[in-house]
Structure formats: structure tokens, C-alpha cells
Design an enzyme around this catalytic site. Structure first.
Site, PDB file in Angstrom:
ATOM      1  N   ILE A  38      57.162  51.926  63.291  1.00  0.00           N
ATOM      2  CA  ILE A  38      56.371  51.506  62.131  1.00  0.00           C
ATOM      3  C   ILE A  38      56.323  52.601  61.060  1.00  0.00           C
ATOM      4  O   ILE A  38      56.022  52.311  59.896  1.00  0.00           O
ATOM      5  CB  ILE A  38      54.937  51.123  62.610  1.00  0.00           C
ATOM      6  CG1 ILE A  38      54.263  50.191  61.631  1.00  0.00           C
ATOM      7  CG2 ILE A  38      54.092  52.362  62.868  1.00  0.00           C
ATOM      8  CD1 ILE A  38      53.009  49.526  62.194  1.00  0.00           C
ATOM      9  N   ASN A  92      59.061  62.299  73.621  1.00  0.00           N
ATOM     10  CA  ASN A  92      57.912  63.211  73.597  1.00  0.00           C
ATOM     11  C   ASN A  92      57.129  62.997  74.887  1.00  0.00           C
ATOM     12  O   ASN A  92      56.829  61.857  75.266  1.00  0.00           O
ATOM     13  CB  ASN A  92      57.030  62.921  72.380  1.00  0.00           C
ATOM     14  CG  ASN A  92      57.705  63.318  71.081  1.00  0.00           C
ATOM     15  OD1 ASN A  92      58.406  64.328  71.029  1.00  0.00           O
ATOM     16  ND2 ASN A  92      57.502  62.532  70.038  1.00  0.00           N
ATOM     17  N   GLY A  98      53.328  66.089  70.823  1.00  0.00           N
ATOM     18  CA  GLY A  98      53.281  64.993  69.863  1.00  0.00           C
ATOM     19  C   GLY A  98      53.289  63.597  70.442  1.00  0.00           C
ATOM     20  O   GLY A  98      53.365  62.626  69.686  1.00  0.00           O
ATOM     21  N   GLN A  99      53.225  63.462  71.779  1.00  0.00           N
ATOM     22  CA  GLN A  99      53.160  62.090  72.311  1.00  0.00           C
ATOM     23  C   GLN A  99      51.810  61.486  71.950  1.00  0.00           C
ATOM     24  O   GLN A  99      50.760  62.093  72.207  1.00  0.00           O
ATOM     25  CB  GLN A  99      53.362  62.070  73.832  1.00  0.00           C
ATOM     26  CG  GLN A  99      53.459  60.641  74.380  1.00  0.00           C
ATOM     27  CD  GLN A  99      53.745  60.560  75.888  1.00  0.00           C
ATOM     28  OE1 GLN A  99      53.765  61.587  76.576  1.00  0.00           O
ATOM     29  NE2 GLN A  99      53.941  59.357  76.378  1.00  0.00           N
ATOM     30  N   HIS A 105      58.607  55.805  75.878  1.00  0.00           N
ATOM     31  CA  HIS A 105      59.430  55.302  74.773  1.00  0.00           C
ATOM     32  C   HIS A 105      60.436  56.362  74.377  1.00  0.00           C
ATOM     33  O   HIS A 105      60.142  57.549  74.350  1.00  0.00           O
ATOM     34  CB  HIS A 105      58.581  54.895  73.573  1.00  0.00           C
ATOM     35  CG  HIS A 105      57.631  55.951  73.096  1.00  0.00           C
ATOM     36  ND1 HIS A 105      56.440  56.207  73.723  1.00  0.00           N
ATOM     37  CD2 HIS A 105      57.713  56.820  72.062  1.00  0.00           C
ATOM     38  CE1 HIS A 105      55.808  57.174  73.097  1.00  0.00           C
ATOM     39  NE2 HIS A 105      56.559  57.582  72.084  1.00  0.00           N
TER      40      HIS A 105
HETATM   41  P1  AMP Z   1      55.074  59.387  70.039  1.00  0.00           P
HETATM   42  O1  AMP Z   1      54.378  60.226  68.997  1.00  0.00           O
HETATM   43  O2  AMP Z   1      56.314  60.033  70.606  1.00  0.00           O
HETATM   44  O3  AMP Z   1      54.104  58.932  71.118  1.00  0.00           O
HETATM   45  O4  AMP Z   1      55.619  58.116  69.291  1.00  0.00           O
HETATM   46  C1  AMP Z   1      54.854  56.976  69.050  1.00  0.00           C
HETATM   47  C2  AMP Z   1      55.543  56.254  67.941  1.00  0.00           C
HETATM   48  O5  AMP Z   1      55.043  54.935  67.895  1.00  0.00           O
HETATM   49  C3  AMP Z   1      55.331  56.857  66.546  1.00  0.00           C
HETATM   50  O6  AMP Z   1      56.578  57.236  65.990  1.00  0.00           O
HETATM   51  C4  AMP Z   1      54.655  55.732  65.772  1.00  0.00           C
HETATM   52  O7  AMP Z   1      55.071  55.672  64.424  1.00  0.00           O
HETATM   53  C5  AMP Z   1      55.080  54.515  66.563  1.00  0.00           C
HETATM   54  N1  AMP Z   1      54.195  53.363  66.446  1.00  0.00           N
HETATM   55  C6  AMP Z   1      52.848  53.352  66.521  1.00  0.00           C
HETATM   56  N2  AMP Z   1      52.375  52.098  66.408  1.00  0.00           N
HETATM   57  C7  AMP Z   1      53.467  51.294  66.258  1.00  0.00           C
HETATM   58  C8  AMP Z   1      53.646  49.885  66.088  1.00  0.00           C
HETATM   59  N3  AMP Z   1      52.598  49.036  66.056  1.00  0.00           N
HETATM   60  N4  AMP Z   1      54.902  49.408  65.945  1.00  0.00           N
HETATM   61  C9  AMP Z   1      55.959  50.260  65.969  1.00  0.00           C
HETATM   62  N5  AMP Z   1      55.860  51.587  66.138  1.00  0.00           N
HETATM   63  C10 AMP Z   1      54.621  52.102  66.278  1.00  0.00           C
END
Ligand code: AMP
Ligand code: ZN
Length: 119
Positions: A38, A92, A98-99, A105
């Protein structure tokens, strides 16, 4: 639809896998779902997530090694499918790096120059 074996009630990515929260899904396999981030950090920024809920990459690998391998092949299919032979994969693991979503994922990033070491 493939129903996950494990799901966590308040997990954002479990809700996306279930279709309860919308996302731009670009690829699915028996064990994974890939959708656009997103808040993209590169021209291609897709998240590949296992359907089954685990909090991080190591937990997913321990729970199902074959599924974990499918994340890598799915990531390649997504990148090459959008015209990128070169791409970066990031898991992450832990809030300290930064997770923010504690459902495994894999970030698939491509389409711009990237530096090493990462920031
Ligand atoms: P992390 O910081 O590695 O846990 O990554 C989480 C990721 O999820 C971030 O890059 C966010 O931008 C992404 N994210 C959060 N909410 C959504 C959503 N509703 N749809 C798609 N991506 C998302
Ligand atoms: Zn989850």
C-alpha cells in the site's frame, strides 16, 4: 478458494488472504498470496505472504519448508512477470529492523537502483 490451516483473528494479512480486507492481488498459489504494498518503495513493490499465519520467516520455514520455498518462486514469478529480472527480496524480522506486520511477508522490490548496505 484455498482455506488457510492457521489464521490469527486480528491479523491484517490473514484478513487480506481471506478477502475480508481489499488488496491488489497480483498472483496466488496454493500456499501464497501476492499483493501490492500500500506504500510502495519501488516501482515494483509486492508482498508475498503465506496463507497460513506465522509471525515471521523463520517460523514459517520451520512450520512448512516447501511452502517457504514457494515464497521465493512466487517472488520470481511476480518480478519476471512484470518485466524485472533483477529484484530484491526482504524479510524484516523483528520490530527492531522495521517489521510492523507480524504475519510472514516477503517484500519483492524492483525497478529502481538500490544501494548496499540497505538503510
Ligand atoms: P514490514 O514493515 O516489513 O512489516 O512491512 C509491512 C508492509 O505492509 C509495509 O511495507 C506496509 O506498507 C504494508 N502494508 C500495510 N498495510 C497494508 C495493506 N492494507 N495493504 C498492502 N500493504 C500494506
Ligand atoms: Zn496472519
Amino acid at each position: 478458494m484455498v482455506v488457510p490451516v492457521t489464521a490469527a483473528p486480528d491479523c491484517l494479512f490473514c484478513k487480506i488472504v481471506a478477502g475480508d480486507i481489499p488488496a491488489e492481488v497480483v498472483h496466488t498459489t496454493e500456499s501464497t498470496v501476492a499483493f501490492r504494498d500500500i506504500n510502495p518503495q519501488a516501482p515494483l513493490h509486492v508482498l508475498v505472504v503465506p496463507r497460513d499465519h506465522e509471525p515471521d520467516a523463520a517460523a514459517s520455514a520451520a512450520a512448512d519448508a516447501a511452502m517457504f520455498a514457494e515464497i521465493a518462486t512466487t517472488a520470481r514469478a511476480v518480478a519476471t512477470g512484470e518485466g524485472y529480472d533483477d529484484y530484491r527480496l526482504v524479510f524484516n524480522t523483528g520490530a527492531g529492523v522495521g517489521q510492523t506486520v507480524f504475519h510472514t511477508h516477503c517484500h519483492v522490490l524492483a525497478g529502481r537502483a538500490m544501494t548496499w548496505p540497505p538503510g
